[in-house]
Every structure is written in structure tokens, then in C-alpha cells.
Design a protein around this motif. Structure first.
Motif, PDB file in Angstrom:
ATOM      1  N   GLY A   1      24.931  48.537  20.555  1.00 20.56           N
ATOM      2  CA  GLY A   1      25.048  48.110  19.163  1.00 20.56           C
ATOM      3  C   GLY A   1      24.136  46.969  18.768  1.00 20.56           C
ATOM      4  O   GLY A   1      23.890  46.766  17.581  1.00 20.56           O
ATOM      5  N   HIS A   2      23.629  46.192  19.730  1.00 18.33           N
ATOM      6  CA  HIS A   2      22.795  45.041  19.394  1.00 18.33           C
ATOM      7  C   HIS A   2      21.381  45.154  19.958  1.00 18.33           C
ATOM      8  O   HIS A   2      20.547  44.302  19.676  1.00 18.33           O
ATOM      9  CB  HIS A   2      23.442  43.744  19.905  1.00 18.33           C
ATOM     10  N   GLN A   3      21.123  46.166  20.739  1.00 18.82           N
ATOM     11  CA  GLN A   3      19.786  46.382  21.271  1.00 18.82           C
ATOM     12  C   GLN A   3      19.057  47.402  20.385  1.00 18.82           C
ATOM     13  O   GLN A   3      19.678  48.140  19.617  1.00 18.82           O
ATOM     14  CB  GLN A   3      19.854  46.898  22.725  1.00 18.82           C
ATOM     15  N   VAL A   4      17.756  47.432  20.491  1.00 25.15           N
ATOM     16  CA  VAL A   4      16.956  48.342  19.657  1.00 25.15           C
ATOM     17  C   VAL A   4      16.568  49.552  20.494  1.00 25.15           C
ATOM     18  O   VAL A   4      15.828  49.422  21.467  1.00 25.15           O
ATOM     19  CB  VAL A   4      15.696  47.637  19.109  1.00 25.15           C
ATOM     20  N   VAL A   5      17.081  50.712  20.122  1.00 22.71           N
ATOM     21  CA  VAL A   5      16.810  51.922  20.898  1.00 22.71           C
ATOM     22  C   VAL A   5      15.942  52.916  20.145  1.00 22.71           C
ATOM     23  O   VAL A   5      15.546  53.941  20.690  1.00 22.71           O
ATOM     24  CB  VAL A   5      18.119  52.614  21.323  1.00 22.71           C
ATOM     25  N   MET A   6      15.638  52.615  18.879  1.00 24.90           N
ATOM     26  CA  MET A   6      14.889  53.581  18.078  1.00 24.90           C
ATOM     27  C   MET A   6      14.041  52.851  17.043  1.00 24.90           C
ATOM     28  O   MET A   6      14.204  51.655  16.812  1.00 24.90           O
ATOM     29  CB  MET A   6      15.851  54.544  17.366  1.00 24.90           C
ATOM     30  N   ARG A   7      13.145  53.582  16.448  1.00 26.65           N
ATOM     31  CA  ARG A   7      12.439  53.119  15.264  1.00 26.65           C
ATOM     32  C   ARG A   7      12.932  53.959  14.090  1.00 26.65           C
ATOM     33  O   ARG A   7      13.692  54.922  14.272  1.00 26.65           O
ATOM     34  CB  ARG A   7      10.924  53.270  15.439  1.00 26.65           C
ATOM     35  N   THR A   8      12.527  53.610  12.902  1.00 25.69           N
ATOM     36  CA  THR A   8      12.894  54.376  11.711  1.00 25.69           C
ATOM     37  C   THR A   8      11.608  54.735  10.967  1.00 25.69           C
ATOM     38  O   THR A   8      10.517  54.309  11.354  1.00 25.69           O
ATOM     39  CB  THR A   8      13.821  53.558  10.798  1.00 25.69           C
ATOM     40  N   PRO A   9      11.696  55.514   9.902  1.00 25.05           N
ATOM     41  CA  PRO A   9      10.465  55.861   9.177  1.00 25.05           C
ATOM     42  C   PRO A   9       9.683  54.650   8.677  1.00 25.05           C
ATOM     43  O   PRO A   9       8.466  54.732   8.487  1.00 25.05           O
ATOM     44  CB  PRO A   9      10.980  56.711   8.007  1.00 25.05           C
ATOM     45  N   HIS A  10      10.369  53.523   8.454  1.00 26.33           N
ATOM     46  CA  HIS A  10       9.709  52.366   7.844  1.00 26.33           C
ATOM     47  C   HIS A  10       9.687  51.127   8.726  1.00 26.33           C
ATOM     48  O   HIS A  10       9.006  50.159   8.386  1.00 26.33           O
ATOM     49  CB  HIS A  10      10.391  52.021   6.514  1.00 26.33           C
ATOM     50  N   LEU A  11      10.430  51.125   9.837  1.00 24.44           N
ATOM     51  CA  LEU A  11      10.550  49.931  10.668  1.00 24.44           C
ATOM     52  C   LEU A  11      10.359  50.284  12.136  1.00 24.44           C
ATOM     53  O   LEU A  11      10.999  51.202  12.647  1.00 24.44           O
ATOM     54  CB  LEU A  11      11.923  49.278  10.477  1.00 24.44           C
ATOM     55  N   SER A  12       9.469  49.544  12.798  1.00 22.49           N
ATOM     56  CA  SER A  12       9.242  49.744  14.227  1.00 22.49           C
ATOM     57  C   SER A  12      10.364  49.093  15.026  1.00 22.49           C
ATOM     58  O   SER A  12      11.213  48.379  14.477  1.00 22.49           O
ATOM     59  CB  SER A  12       7.903  49.128  14.630  1.00 22.49           C
ATOM     60  N   ARG A  13      10.366  49.308  16.344  1.00 22.67           N
ATOM     61  CA  ARG A  13      11.357  48.633  17.197  1.00 22.67           C
ATOM     62  C   ARG A  13      11.221  47.113  17.076  1.00 22.67           C
ATOM     63  O   ARG A  13      12.216  46.392  16.996  1.00 22.67           O
ATOM     64  CB  ARG A  13      11.182  49.049  18.662  1.00 22.67           C
ATOM     65  N   GLU A  14       9.983  46.626  17.059  1.00 20.12           N
ATOM     66  CA  GLU A  14       9.771  45.189  16.927  1.00 20.12           C
ATOM     67  C   GLU A  14      10.248  44.698  15.564  1.00 20.12           C
ATOM     68  O   GLU A  14      10.827  43.607  15.454  1.00 20.12           O
ATOM     69  CB  GLU A  14       8.295  44.856  17.125  1.00 20.12           C
ATOM     70  N   ASP A  15      10.024  45.493  14.506  1.00 12.41           N
ATOM     71  CA  ASP A  15      10.526  45.127  13.183  1.00 12.41           C
ATOM     72  C   ASP A  15      12.047  44.968  13.208  1.00 12.41           C
ATOM     73  O   ASP A  15      12.598  44.014  12.643  1.00 12.41           O
ATOM     74  CB  ASP A  15      10.159  46.191  12.145  1.00 12.41           C
ATOM     75  N   LEU A  16      12.737  45.915  13.844  1.00 18.22           N
ATOM     76  CA  LEU A  16      14.199  45.872  13.881  1.00 18.22           C
ATOM     77  C   LEU A  16      14.688  44.665  14.664  1.00 18.22           C
ATOM     78  O   LEU A  16      15.673  44.016  14.279  1.00 18.22           O
ATOM     79  CB  LEU A  16      14.742  47.165  14.492  1.00 18.22           C
ATOM     80  N   ALA A  17      14.018  44.340  15.757  1.00 19.35           N
ATOM     81  CA  ALA A  17      14.404  43.163  16.535  1.00 19.35           C
ATOM     82  C   ALA A  17      14.204  41.891  15.712  1.00 19.35           C
ATOM     83  O   ALA A  17      15.054  40.993  15.700  1.00 19.35           O
ATOM     84  CB  ALA A  17      13.594  43.102  17.828  1.00 19.35           C
ATOM     85  N   ARG A  18      13.084  41.814  14.990  1.00 19.83           N
ATOM     86  CA  ARG A  18      12.836  40.630  14.161  1.00 19.83           C
ATOM     87  C   ARG A  18      13.809  40.559  12.995  1.00 19.83           C
ATOM     88  O   ARG A  18      14.263  39.479  12.615  1.00 19.83           O
ATOM     89  CB  ARG A  18      11.394  40.631  13.653  1.00 19.83           C
ATOM     90  N   ALA A  19      14.133  41.716  12.426  1.00 23.39           N
ATOM     91  CA  ALA A  19      15.090  41.737  11.313  1.00 23.39           C
ATOM     92  C   ALA A  19      16.421  41.142  11.749  1.00 23.39           C
ATOM     93  O   ALA A  19      17.029  40.332  11.026  1.00 23.39           O
ATOM     94  CB  ALA A  19      15.285  43.174  10.830  1.00 23.39           C
ATOM     95  N   LYS A  20      16.883  41.522  12.922  1.00 21.49           N
ATOM     96  CA  LYS A  20      18.145  40.983  13.423  1.00 21.49           C
ATOM     97  C   LYS A  20      18.050  39.471  13.632  1.00 21.49           C
ATOM     98  O   LYS A  20      18.974  38.717  13.282  1.00 21.49           O
ATOM     99  CB  LYS A  20      18.552  41.676  14.723  1.00 21.49           C
ATOM    100  N   ARG A  21      16.938  39.027  14.183  1.00 14.78           N
ATOM    101  CA  ARG A  21      16.775  37.586  14.406  1.00 14.78           C
ATOM    102  C   ARG A  21      16.753  36.823  13.082  1.00 14.78           C
ATOM    103  O   ARG A  21      17.335  35.734  12.973  1.00 14.78           O
ATOM    104  CB  ARG A  21      15.495  37.317  15.206  1.00 14.78           C
ATOM    105  N   PHE A  22      16.095  37.387  12.068  1.00 19.87           N
ATOM    106  CA  PHE A  22      16.023  36.702  10.774  1.00 19.87           C
ATOM    107  C   PHE A  22      17.416  36.562  10.150  1.00 19.87           C
ATOM    108  O   PHE A  22      17.785  35.483   9.668  1.00 19.87           O
ATOM    109  CB  PHE A  22      15.103  37.462   9.814  1.00 19.87           C
ATOM    110  N   ILE A  23      18.190  37.644  10.131  1.00 19.12           N
ATOM    111  CA  ILE A  23      19.502  37.587   9.477  1.00 19.12           C
ATOM    112  C   ILE A  23      20.446  36.692  10.264  1.00 19.12           C
ATOM    113  O   ILE A  23      21.145  35.843   9.700  1.00 19.12           O
ATOM    114  CB  ILE A  23      20.085  39.005   9.317  1.00 19.12           C
ATOM    115  N   ASP A  24      20.474  36.855  11.593  1.00 18.79           N
ATOM    116  CA  ASP A  24      21.319  35.991  12.422  1.00 18.79           C
ATOM    117  C   ASP A  24      20.909  34.525  12.278  1.00 18.79           C
ATOM    118  O   ASP A  24      21.757  33.629  12.184  1.00 18.79           O
ATOM    119  CB  ASP A  24      21.223  36.405  13.896  1.00 18.79           C
ATOM    120  N   GLY A  25      19.600  34.285  12.261  1.00 19.49           N
ATOM    121  CA  GLY A  25      19.108  32.914  12.161  1.00 19.49           C
ATOM    122  C   GLY A  25      19.468  32.251  10.850  1.00 19.49           C
ATOM    123  O   GLY A  25      19.821  31.067  10.803  1.00 19.49           O
ATOM    124  N   GLY A  26      19.410  33.014   9.760  1.00 16.93           N
ATOM    125  CA  GLY A  26      19.780  32.461   8.465  1.00 16.93           C
ATOM    126  C   GLY A  26      21.242  32.057   8.420  1.00 16.93           C
ATOM    127  O   GLY A  26      21.592  30.977   7.924  1.00 16.93           O
TER     128      GLY A  26
END
Length: 635
Positions: free
Chosen positions: A408-433
Motif C-alpha cells: 500500500g505504500h510502495q510504488v509497484v506501477m506507473r500510470t499513463p501520466h505518472l512514472s514510478r519516481e513521480d508517484l514516490a515524489r508525490a507521496k513525499r510531497f503530500i506527507d511532507g506538507g
């Protein structure tokens, strides 16, 4: 009397997992998140009723590893041993089951899981050597499964091939026995939002909502909603409270208040019982009315987990989003919950298939604006058997086949608009805020935290909108302007067929408290078909007024044209119908004088003109309830 052992397989010392979460597929766990295995406790009660001697070992709260569980079971002969299996711990759980089989050749060893994808079950059976996998709702049939009378809801290998037998959901949940909680270490269960000791109840199963595209609850429990009666729930609560002395309750239903009349009746029964409980539940914003909220608070509800998923309203309204949720509904719930003393925990997902980087900005902004007490942020996970998994496999989005990553908290896939790295950064941004918001709550007002929050938000915007290049160009232009000694501020006004109000706006700029030499105004005429250009040619102003005539391409293109022509170090956008007060430009210049970073911006307050009649609709669009674009009441 034949003996059966039920084992909640050890995980804390290997790969911590909370087995009952994610619809029972398993979710990242921790020592601060250890919940009772309700499925095993229910099966234990049924087995006892059928005349079996039952031993239940819940390894994690007891601090047991594999070897210590084996040691507890050694020296006793069992007719059957049932051990739990979760998706993120599948390989380790299979090894544990293999060890059980080696030590107890006399017993039939069963794996208990809610994973139903055939290729996953086949992998489990081959690696574990288990006689059978129980994948259905077996709480009422477990005794007959042990004796071999029933095989519905199970799978096994026969001549090296998987045999899968579907099971039927339990239609009448009131028929379930009370869980055998006397076999559990009740004082050791903990839920971070409630504390310890905590008991869990699941009073309904199934979920009819379209978020089943990615959510495992409809996959595991079905789309038909089935519920226990309030009286049956009360009987279980009485056992929990009066027999076991537990007053912290976590209702594990996917949508606890789907039937609001049922929830209200249960609240009334709790109040009549006179128990002082603290309880939480999970539900949807569109399944909560004000009257029910008040009844829940009076019955001891101290918190709710609400599915929000995303702050991007366009994504929210997709069939695989959170249809039924709107931002005004969420804002209303936040306000009422705070008034009633009910904590709100937003459940969010980073990476729904339609989300982009800008969606992550929306989600972060939603969290900041509506200020939940806590959030639970997961990364999109294509659970086997969901429509999302089928699409992700077909499109090649899945990038990890290691089940340990599927918590649930690891990145196992990409999406049409977001890479695995994008998803990892997205989580860090929201958690960090949210971490900065929580720090501000703990430490109170300070100069440091607002600066950190502003820096964090700038970094998010820079990532989301690719502003690094824009920033470099702005720095270059600022240096060039400084060298050329141009005006400090440029006002950019796009206009289209608004001759009269535009003239009034420009005349108001003539009455500013700053010197005319401190600013210029660039009007970009967006292809007007009235005599706007003639009016501008005849207008005389004490400040520098430049007019750019462009073909009609819309206000955004006009603003961009104004930016390109601006001579000021600071660019201020305003509308052709926004009459500035006398200190308008002075306030902006003063702000930027104290905030020298090129990415600092100031948003001004806009009020209705006293010259016009303000209708109820106009009042609504600038209020917190209706103001999405024009929510100036919160500025």
C-alpha cells in the motif's frame, strides 16, 4: 476430541503486515498497528461449537517468530492447522506453512487468505505444500472444511493443476457466532488513532460503489452490501465491553454508515446501554447526515476515516474516482466534525489513473485547506483481481512482481501520466506538507515553520508544472531589467469588449498612492470588436500605459503576451473589471520589498462594488461554502 490450531502467521520480525486491512489482502503493518484476527476468532467459535478443541496463536502481539510458534505447537497432534497468508508476505507465509507441514505430518495444513487470483493461489500452494487454500468466507463452514465434507471456497492442486472452487458469501451475518475473543491477547491490540487496548468489529460486508475499480473491498467481499442487525452488533459489543473490559472500538466496515437508519439505531442502543465508549469507523462523506453525526458523537464516536482519494475534482468524478463526494460536502463535514469533537482522518491515494502532477498539487492543497486531523496516504496498488490490475497488466504499467512491495505504500506501477519516481515524489510531497502542519500544531506560531511550508509548496509547484526553466528565464529577465533601470512593477490587464469598465479601472490606477513612475500598465486587447482600442488611444494617464492589440485567443494567451512585454521586475495580474483601491499597488510593492524571492506571490482580496446589487448567488460564490474560484472570504 480432535484438535485444530489456528495461527495468525508471524510478520513483525520479517515484513510487518496488518492482515485484516486492504479488504483482508494485507496492508503495511507496524508495532503500533496490531489488530485482532477476527476471521480466525470467528472460525474458532464455529469449531468449538462443532466439538473441536481449538488453539489460536496470534503471533505478532505475543512477539513470536516462526520458531517460537513451531515450539508452541510441538508435541501436540492436530487434525488440521490453519495459518493466515497475506499478499505482501506471501512468500514468507508460504515458507512458514511449509515448516508447519514438515513438523506435523499428521495434520492437514490449510492456508487462509482472501487472495483469489488463480495464479497467486497456485504460487502459494506450490511454495507452501499446503493441502488446501481457504479463500472464501469460511467462518460458518470451517468445521466441515476440516472434516472434508465441504470444499466450497477453497483451492488445491490436483495432478499438478489448480482446482478452484468458488464460495458463496454469508447471506445472514447475524448467523455468525460471537468471536472467541477469550483465545486472543486482547490487552495487546493497538490502533494508532485510538490507542490500546482496542477491539475490532466488522458489522457489514460488501461495497456497491464504483471505486471497486481499484479498491479490494468489493473484490473480496462482493458488491452486495450485507449487514448485521443493530441488536446483533450490540450483543457483540456487550461481550467486548462487559466480558473483556475493552472500551476502544474500531468498526472495520468498508462503509459503516451506508444505511444511516441502521447506524442511528445502533447509536441509540449504545447510549441506552450506558457504556462510555471511544469508537471510530470508516465511511463515505455522502453517507453522513448532520443528524446522524450528532447521534454518533453522543454514542462515543471520536473519529472517522473518510475516503477522499484525490483533491482533483475532475478525477474525483470519474467512475473510478469518488463519485458522490464534492469539495463543499467535505468542507461541511470538516466543520461539523470539528464542532462535535470528531476527528477526521482523510484516506488518500496518489496515482489514480487519470491523475497528473497537477492533481498532486490539488490533493496537497485540499489537505492544507480542509485541515484533517490525520491522513492515510497510500500509493495506487493494482490488487490482483481488480479491474485496475487487469488494465495495468494489459497496458504494461506494473513494474514490480515482488509481493513484498504490495503493502500500500510502495510504488509497484506507473500510470499513463505518472512514472514510478513521480508517484514516490508525490507521496513525499503530500506527507511532507502534512508533517509541517502537524509541527505547527505542536510548536505553535513561529517564523520558521511558515517559511518551511512556503518553500515546500514552491518545490511542489516547481516539480508539478516544470517551473525550473521558467524560473531560470525569470531570473535572467530580472537581471536584464535591473541593469536597464526599468519600472519596478508592470500591471497586465487582458480585455475583450469591456470598453466602459476598462476605462473606469484605468482611471482608478491614476489615483494610486505610489508615484506614476513606479509602475506601468500593459493592456492586452484580445481582439475586441467594440471601440476599446479607440478609447485607449484617446485616454491620457499620468502613468505609462501601453496597449497591445492581439487577435482573439482568450485571456490566458493575452496574459502571456503581457508578460513577454512587461518591463517591470514585478508583474501584477488584474482584471478589466477590478477597480483597484488607492493603496493597491503600494501594498504589492511593500510585500515584494519584504519578500525578495522571485517565486513569492501575493493574492489580493476582492469585494463586490458598492455600485452594484449583490444577489444571493453572488454572495454564495464568494462564501466558503460556494467559493471554489472566488473564495475570497478565506483570504
Amino acid at each position: 476430541m480432535e484438535r485444530v490450531a489456528l495461527v495468525n502467521t508471524p510478520s513483525l520480525r520479517k515484513r510487518a503486515v496488518s492482515r485484516g486491512m486492504a479488504g483482508g489482502l494485507g496492508f503495511d503493518g507496524a508495532e503500533t498497528l496490531v489488530l485482532p484476527p477476527l476471521d480466525l476468532a470467528l472460525m474458532a467459535a464455529t469449531l468449538r461449537g462443532a466439538g473441536f478443541a481449538v488453539e489460536l496463536i496470534d503471533a505478532d502481539p505475543l512477539g513470536l517468530d516462526d520458531a517460537q510458534v513451531y515450539e508452541r505447537l510441538d508435541g501436540t497432534s492436530y487434525a488440521a492447522i490453519v495459518a493466515s497468508v497475506s499478499l505482501p508476505t506471501l512468500v514468507a507465509d508460504a515458507a512458514f506453512l511449509a515448516g508447519l507441514g514438515a513438523r506435523h505430518p499428521e495434520a492437514r495444513v490449510f492456508a487462509k487468505t482472501l487472495v483469489r487470483e488463480p495464479h497467486v493461489l497456485e504460487e502459494l500452494l506450490r511454495k507452501s505444500g499446503a493441502h488446501l487454500v481457504i479463500h472464501g468466507e469460511a467462518e460458518l463452514d470451517i468445521a466441515r472444511i476440516v472434516t472434508g465434507e465441504v470444499r466450497d471456497g477453497t483451492a488445491w492442486l490436483e495432478d499438478g493443476k489448480l482446482v478452484f472452487r468458488a464460495g458463496s458469501p454469508i447471506a445472514d451475518l447475524d448467523a455468525l457466532p460471537l468471536p472467541a475473543r477469550d483465545l486472543l491477547p486482547n490487552d495487546r491490540y493497538v490502533y494508532p488513532l485510538l490507542g490500546t487496548p482496542v477491539a475490532t468489529l466488522q458489522t457489514s460486508r460488501g461495497c456497491p460503489y464504483p471505486c471497486g475499480y481499484y479498491c479490494p473491498y468489493p473484490l473480496v467481499e462482493g458488491k452486495a452490501w450485507r449487514a448485521q442487525s443493530p441488536e446483533r452488533v450490540l450483543a457483540e459489543l456487550r461481550d467486548v465491553v462487559e466480558r473483556h473490559g475493552i472500551r476502544k472500538i474500531y468498526f472495520r466496515d468498508a462503509t459503516f454508515t451506508l444505511d444511516q437508519k441502521r447506524a442511528a439505531r445502533l447509536c441509540a442502543l449504545i447510549r441506552e446501554a450506558g457504556w462510555r465508549l471511544e469508537w471510530m469507523c470508516e465511511t463515505r462523506v455522502d453517507c453522513l447526515g448532520d443528524a446522524l453525526l450528532e447521534q454518533m458523537a453522543a454514542a462515543g464516536c471520536v473519529g472517522m476515516l473518510v475516503g477522499v482519494e484525490t483533491g482533483d475534482e475532475a478525477v474525483m468524478h470519474h467512475k473510478e474516482g469518488k463519485k458522490g463526494l464534492t469539495v463543499p460536502k467535505l468542507a461541511h463535514l470538516r466543520r461539523r466534525a470539528r464542532e462535535l469533537g470528531i476527528r477526521l482522518h482523510f484516506l488518500l491515494i496518489a496515482g489514480l489513473p487519470h491523475e497528473t502532477r497537477s492533481s498532486i498539487v490539488d490533493t496537497s492543497a485540499l489537505v492544507m485547506r480542509h485541515d484533517p486531523d490525520t491522513i492515510g496516504l497510500t500509493v495506487i496498488t493494482p490488487y490482483p483481481g481488480t479491474p485496475l490490475h487487469a488494465e495495468a497488466e494489459r497496458e504494461g504499467w506494473i513494474e514490480s512482481a515482488d509481493w513484498r512491495d504490495w503493502g500500500g505504500h510502495q510504488v509497484v506501477m506507473r500510470t499513463p501520466h505518472l512514472s514510478r519516481e513521480d508517484l514516490a515524489r508525490a507521496k513525499r510531497f503530500i506527507d511532507g506538507g502534512l508533517a509541517l502542519v502537524e509541527r505547527e500544531r505542536r510548536e505553535g506560531a513561529s517564523a520558521e515553520v511558515p517559511q518551511l511550508r512556503r518553500r515546500h509548496y514552491v518545490e511542489l509547484l516547481t516539480w508539478a508544472y516544470g517551473l525550473d526553466g521558467v524560473r531560470r528565464e525569470a531570473q535572467r529577465k530580472a537581471r536584464a531589467l535591473a541593469a536597464a533601470h526599468e519600472v519596478p512593477l508592470t500591471v497586465v490587464i487582458p480585455s475583450y469588449n469591456r470598453r466602459d469598465i476598462l476605462k473606469k479601472t484605468l482611471l482608478a490606477f491614476s489615483a494610486q498612492t505610489v508615484a506614476p513612475a513606479e509602475f506601468e500598465v500593459v493592456v492586452v486587447d484580445d481582439g475586441s470588436t467594440d471601440d476599446t482600442l479607440a478609447m485607449l488611444a484617446a485616454l491620457r494617464t499620468p502613468f505609462a500605459l501601453r496597449v497591445l492589440a492581439e487577435p482573439h485567443r482568450g485571456p490566458n494567451a493575452a496574459r502571456n503576451r503581457g508578460i513577454a512585454a512587461a518591463r517591470g521586475r514585478i508583474v501584477l495580474f488584474t482584471g478589466d473589471d477590478m477597480i483597484p483601491g488607492p493603496s493597491f499597488l503600494e501594498a504589492h510593492l511593500k510585500f515584494h520589498g519584504g519578500h525578495g524571492e522571485e517565486r513569492d506571490a501575493l493574492l489580493g482580496l476582492i469585494e463586490w462594488s458598492p455600485e452594484i446589487r449583490v444577489t444571493p448567488l453572488m454572495e454564495h460564490v464568494v462564501s466558503p461554502a460556494g467559493g471554489q474560484q472566488f473564495n475570497f472570504a478565506e483570504v
